[in-house]
Design an enzyme around this catalytic site. Structure first.
Site, PDB file in Angstrom:
ATOM      1  CG  LEU A 142      19.289 -18.732  27.820  1.00  0.00           C
ATOM      2  CD1 LEU A 142      18.705 -17.616  28.535  1.00  0.00           C
ATOM      3  CD2 LEU A 142      19.634 -18.402  26.565  1.00  0.00           C
ATOM      4  CG  ASP A 143      26.424 -20.580  26.818  1.00  0.00           C
ATOM      5  OD1 ASP A 143      26.066 -21.587  26.666  1.00  0.00           O
ATOM      6  OD2 ASP A 143      26.833 -19.989  25.981  1.00  0.00           O
ATOM      7  NE  ARG A 144      28.562 -18.958  36.568  1.00  0.00           N
ATOM      8  CZ  ARG A 144      28.228 -19.153  37.719  1.00  0.00           C
ATOM      9  NH1 ARG A 144      27.244 -20.023  37.894  1.00  0.00           N
ATOM     10  NH2 ARG A 144      28.427 -18.582  38.711  1.00  0.00           N
ATOM     11  NE  ARG A 242      30.437 -18.162  24.829  1.00  0.00           N
ATOM     12  CZ  ARG A 242      30.779 -18.658  25.706  1.00  0.00           C
ATOM     13  NH1 ARG A 242      29.876 -19.524  26.254  1.00  0.00           N
ATOM     14  NH2 ARG A 242      31.924 -18.477  26.515  1.00  0.00           N
TER      15      ARG A 242
END
Length: 313
Positions: A142-144, A242
């Site tokens: 998962l992205d930050r 995104r």
């Protein structure tokens, strides 16, 4: 043929051959009942990690009723990162895997030597507290700034099986996202390949020469200020949701990298809401759900109130 259920004893994963279950080669039993691939069998054989009744034997030896199959599934390993005490919310854990609910603002793993403060550091400390010495192995990322559910394998075989499940699209990941504005269709599948942005070191973009990327979305609710979406990934490209939403002209709320409006929330409004997969060792379907975190819930509540909509408590 249905054999007994494997069990753990120390570093070993074991299986007792019950009445009427003998007469097949050890290799067949290990593949079919303990889910060990040919490649993993070769590696385990080289490290003396397969035994029958405590002895090293040929994989072609036929097993008999009462035999004990033993696989070195839980050897001591380095964590790979420095353990660091940090809060963790773990909705589920067993000897093979765990599910962690990641908050926004924490990276999944270090990106440079000696980096601390990541989820991997926290998991290493969790293992240390359990008396477990094993490498931290996340199955996906998962992205930050993305919150929500993450699947972590606790040994190499579990990671290998779950990684294949992920590549074969048998691990289902459903996200909730908030965007500004409304989409023309209430439900659609987005088919746009994704590649690197040559003009930015971390951005991705839709590109004809990029990798195949497929996202399914469904509008959950619309407001005068924006929309709440439910999205399912068919592929797992970097920044996929995104990039796809930005390409549609509706970047995630709060996502500065892709031009998202930051007036309502200070991080990308994306949450890994549901995770489902087949547990290879318990042999059952698993499903986990994480509710919207407070910051995203606050945006929805404000928008509903602005529109005069009732917000359930």
């Amino acid at each position: 043929m249905e054999m007994g259920r494997p069990f753990r004893k120390g570093k070993w994963w074991m299986l007792r051959v019950e009445e009427g279950e003998g007469g097949i080669p050890l290799e067949v039993a290990l593949r079919e009942r303990m889910h060990i691939s040919g490649r993993k069998l070769q590696k385990l054989t080289r490290m003396d990690g397969i035994r029958l009744n405590g002895e090293k034997v040929s994989l072609q030896k036929n097993i008999r009723e009462g035999d004990l199959l033993q696989v070195l599934l839980f050897p001591d390993e380095e964590y790979g990162v420095e353990p660091e005490e940090m809060p963790l919310f773990i909705p589920y854990e067993d000897e093979h895997l765990l599910i962690v609910d990641k908050p926004a603002g924490i990276s999944v793993h270090p990106t440079e030597v000696g980096q601390k403060g990541t989820l991997a550091n926290a998991l290493a400390y969790h293992y240390y507290q359990e008396g477990l010495r094993t490498k931290v192995r996340h199955v996906h990322r998962l992205d930050r700034e993305t919150s929500g559910l993450l699947l972590v394998a606790k040994h190499a075989l579990a990671h290998s099986i779950l990684d294949e499940e992920l590549r074969e699209r048998r691990v289902k990941r459903i996200y909730l996202a908030i965007i500004a504005g409304t989409l023309p269709k209430k439900e659609e599948t987005i088919h746009f390949p994704i590649g690197r942005d040559r003009h930015h070191p971390t951005r991705r973009r839709v590109s004809k020469t990029g990798e195949r990327a497929v996202t399914h979305y469904q509008v959950v609710e619309e407001y005068s200020q924006g929309s709440l979406l439910r999205l399912e990934l068919e592929t797992g490209r970097t920044h996929q949701i995104r990039v796809h939403l930005n390409h549609l002209g509706h970047p995630l709320l709060g996502d500065p990298l892709y031009g998202g409006d930051q007036r309502w929330i200070r991080r990308q409004a994306l949450h890994a809401h549901q995770l489902s997969f087949f547990h290879p060792f318990l042999e059952q379907e698993m499903r986990f759900t994480s509710p919207l975190p407070q910051d995203m819930e606050s945006v929805i509540r404000q928008w509903r109130e602005m529109d005069g909509k009732f917000t359930p408590r």
